[in-house]
Motif scaffolding. Structure first.
Motif, mmCIF file in Angstrom:
data_model
loop_
_atom_site.group_PDB
_atom_site.id
_atom_site.type_symbol
_atom_site.label_atom_id
_atom_site.label_comp_id
_atom_site.label_asym_id
_atom_site.label_seq_id
_atom_site.Cartn_x
_atom_site.Cartn_y
_atom_site.Cartn_z
ATOM 1 N N THR A 140 0.884 -1.073 -0.016
ATOM 2 C CA THR A 140 -0.038 0.174 -0.037
ATOM 3 C C THR A 140 0.802 1.104 -0.108
ATOM 4 O O THR A 140 0.663 2.046 -0.750
ATOM 5 C CB THR A 140 -1.068 0.066 1.319
ATOM 6 N N ARG A 208 -0.081 14.929 16.655
ATOM 7 C CA ARG A 208 -1.644 14.847 16.055
ATOM 8 C C ARG A 208 -2.416 15.966 16.286
ATOM 9 O O ARG A 208 -3.035 16.594 15.545
ATOM 10 C CB ARG A 208 -1.909 13.445 16.335
ATOM 11 N N THR A 230 -3.110 7.969 6.121
ATOM 12 C CA THR A 230 -3.337 6.695 6.500
ATOM 13 C C THR A 230 -4.606 6.626 7.551
ATOM 14 O O THR A 230 -5.040 5.676 7.988
ATOM 15 C CB THR A 230 -2.281 5.808 7.126
ATOM 16 N N VAL A 231 -5.008 8.080 7.880
ATOM 17 C CA VAL A 231 -5.690 8.037 9.129
ATOM 18 C C VAL A 231 -7.282 8.424 8.695
ATOM 19 O O VAL A 231 -8.226 8.003 9.236
ATOM 20 C CB VAL A 231 -5.366 9.344 10.050
HETATM 21 P P1 NDP Z 1 -1.611 0.696 11.943
HETATM 22 O O1 NDP Z 1 -2.531 0.492 12.957
HETATM 23 O O2 NDP Z 1 -0.171 0.118 11.896
HETATM 24 O O3 NDP Z 1 -1.254 2.276 11.502
HETATM 25 C C1 NDP Z 1 -2.303 3.250 11.777
HETATM 26 C C2 NDP Z 1 -1.726 4.278 12.761
HETATM 27 O O4 NDP Z 1 -2.822 5.668 12.568
HETATM 28 C C3 NDP Z 1 -1.464 4.451 14.081
HETATM 29 O O5 NDP Z 1 -0.004 3.753 14.341
HETATM 30 C C4 NDP Z 1 -1.479 5.700 14.652
HETATM 31 O O6 NDP Z 1 -0.426 6.256 14.229
HETATM 32 C C5 NDP Z 1 -2.716 6.187 13.653
HETATM 33 N N1 NDP Z 1 -3.792 6.126 14.436
HETATM 34 C C6 NDP Z 1 -4.350 5.056 15.150
HETATM 35 N N2 NDP Z 1 -5.697 5.514 15.644
HETATM 36 C C7 NDP Z 1 -5.804 6.558 15.597
HETATM 37 C C8 NDP Z 1 -6.799 7.569 15.996
HETATM 38 N N3 NDP Z 1 -7.983 7.410 16.471
HETATM 39 N N4 NDP Z 1 -6.741 8.830 15.309
HETATM 40 C C9 NDP Z 1 -5.701 9.364 14.544
HETATM 41 N N5 NDP Z 1 -4.693 8.580 14.077
HETATM 42 C C10 NDP Z 1 -4.914 7.431 14.834
HETATM 43 O O7 NDP Z 1 -2.249 0.512 10.432
HETATM 44 P P2 NDP Z 1 -1.814 0.199 9.034
HETATM 45 O O8 NDP Z 1 -0.689 0.878 8.830
HETATM 46 O O9 NDP Z 1 -2.142 -1.426 8.802
HETATM 47 O O10 NDP Z 1 -3.085 0.649 8.344
HETATM 48 C C11 NDP Z 1 -3.537 1.918 8.240
HETATM 49 C C12 NDP Z 1 -4.891 2.342 7.855
HETATM 50 O O11 NDP Z 1 -4.824 2.087 6.406
HETATM 51 C C13 NDP Z 1 -5.882 1.487 8.235
HETATM 52 O O12 NDP Z 1 -6.925 2.223 8.330
HETATM 53 C C14 NDP Z 1 -6.078 0.213 7.221
HETATM 54 O O13 NDP Z 1 -7.237 -0.287 7.268
HETATM 55 C C15 NDP Z 1 -5.924 0.780 6.033
HETATM 56 N N6 NDP Z 1 -5.228 0.179 4.819
HETATM 57 C C16 NDP Z 1 -5.987 0.265 3.834
HETATM 58 C C17 NDP Z 1 -5.452 -0.365 2.648
HETATM 59 C C18 NDP Z 1 -6.016 -0.290 1.291
HETATM 60 O O14 NDP Z 1 -6.022 -1.198 0.368
HETATM 61 N N7 NDP Z 1 -7.011 0.835 1.093
HETATM 62 C C19 NDP Z 1 -4.427 -1.303 2.821
HETATM 63 C C20 NDP Z 1 -3.726 -1.179 3.930
HETATM 64 C C21 NDP Z 1 -4.124 -0.829 5.078
HETATM 65 P P3 NDP Z 1 0.276 7.402 14.975
HETATM 66 O O15 NDP Z 1 0.230 6.934 16.752
HETATM 67 O O16 NDP Z 1 1.668 7.632 14.665
HETATM 68 O O17 NDP Z 1 -0.466 8.671 14.864
#
Ligand code: NDP
Length: 335
Positions: A140, A208, A230-231
């Protein structure tokens, strides 16, 4: 070969209660998925933990279509049987996305049985651990970077903002962007990871809560040439409103929400492109190109340093951790 397999088994009771456990099941459960299409049976060596896997592990109705279910959208392993002449017994192969771990039993199991068209040979330049450190997250990330490049966002245009910066997709995005010479602004909710992000070569880290703009102004200062979001939710809204003229923002995730409340101003006054990224159904020719890039031109040195390796038995705790936003980097699951 054993007639049983260890797996993460998710069931739903008649009263609607979700029950999940690591257990032993007969390999014959995989036969239910049989169809006329040529299939490949794989002894899974490694899988990974993506946010989507955690949703599947808790029986989230947006992900799991049938019960019982086995999560796991990524797999690396060796072929034990193939109906297709494209694969031979013992060959190391890779499966990511498609319907694996969603509508189809996934790779948090010692064995998977999948349509041959989902299977790719493991690239020679990637070890199984490197392939699963990338997994769907890396795939991704590569699609996000490729989209920025396709929209002419070159390193000289300015900084790229990467949100959810310690997460799986974002971590790999940061590594690829850095390799290609981009300057990066990382947005994270994890205060304690600021220094680690700077050590990884990020130019600036923003907390954030400081980043997300609470005003309803349709446009903010155009600080970034592009974004890898990614959020979703208010984070993506802020990124779109903060992107400079003719910038591009990729959207792949929803950890922060699925709503998007913005005006059309970023699009019609600044010519911003919002580029949606889907990995699950990415067509095979494009899938091959992306993996070739990850295994070749964009191959990352020291990739394994992004990974925490955990045995299948520990996945229940890691599921809770990733759902709470508490995981950094990538988690590789050993079978
Ligand atoms: P992770 O959980 O590894 O990473 C997500 C990050 O988002 C967290 O580490 C945190 O980072 C931040 N986060 C978590 N909760 C919240 C919140 N409530 N508000 C704001 N930021 C938040 O997930 P992935 O990297 O595996 O996936 C990221 C996203 O991408 C997911 O939604 C997943 O479903 C999506 N995805 C989509 C794909 C597609 O094909 N479209 C493929 C792969 C993933 P930090 O603490 O640094 O802020």
């Amino acid at each position: 070969m054993s007639s049983t397999m260890r797996c993460f088994w998710v069931e739903k009771s008649e009263s609607g209660e979700i029950r999940a456990e690591v257990t032993e099941k007969p390999c014959s459960v995989l036969d239910q998925a049989k169809s006329d299409a040529p299939r490949v049976r794989i002894r899974v060596n490694l899988s990974s933990l993506n946010y989507k896997d955690a949703l599947a592990a808790t029986g989230h109705p947006g992900i799991v279509r049938h019960f019982p279910h086995i999560p796991g959208i990524d797999a690396v392993g060796a072929v034990v049987h193939s109906d297709s002449s494209d694969f031979s017994v013992g060959e190391e192969v890779l499966v990511t996305g498609n319907d694996l771990g969603v509508g189809h039993f996934g790779a948090w199991a010692e064995m998977i049985d999948v349509p041959a068209e989902w299977v790719l040979p493991l690239p020679k330049t990637l070890s199984p651990l490197e392939a699963m450190t990338l997994g769907t997250a890396g795939f991704t990330a590569a699609q996000c970077v490729q989209a920025l490049i396709a929209h002419e966002i070159t390193p000289d245009r300015g900084s790229i903002v990467v949100t959810g910066a310690t997460g799986g997709v974002a971590s790999v995005s940061i590594e690829i962007l850095r390799k290609l010479g981009y300057s990066i602004t990382a947005v994270t909710g994890k205060q304690e990871h600021h220094q680690a992000l700077l050590d990884r070569g990020v130019d600036q880290v923003v907390t954030r809560s400081d980043f997300i703009d609470q005003t309803k102004r349709p446009l903010l200062g155009g600080k970034y040439a592009g974004g890898v979001d990614t959020v979703g939710g208010s984070m993506l809204e802020t990124v779109l409103r903060s992107t400079a003229y003719r910038g591009c923002v990729t959207a792949c995730g929803l950890t922060g929400g699925a709503d998007l409340n913005i005006t059309v101003h970023p699009f019609i006054l600044r010519g911003i492109t919002l580029c949606g990224i889907d990995s699950a159904m990415c067509p095979l020719p494009k899938r091959k190109v992306i993996w070739e890039k990850l295994a070749g031109e964009w191959k990352l040195a020291g990739l394994e340093s992004l990974a925490t390796q955990v045995p299948l038995e520990q996945t229940p705790a890691w599921v809770q951790r990733i759902l709470a936003g508490g995981v950094s980097g990538r988690v590789v699951v050993g079978l």
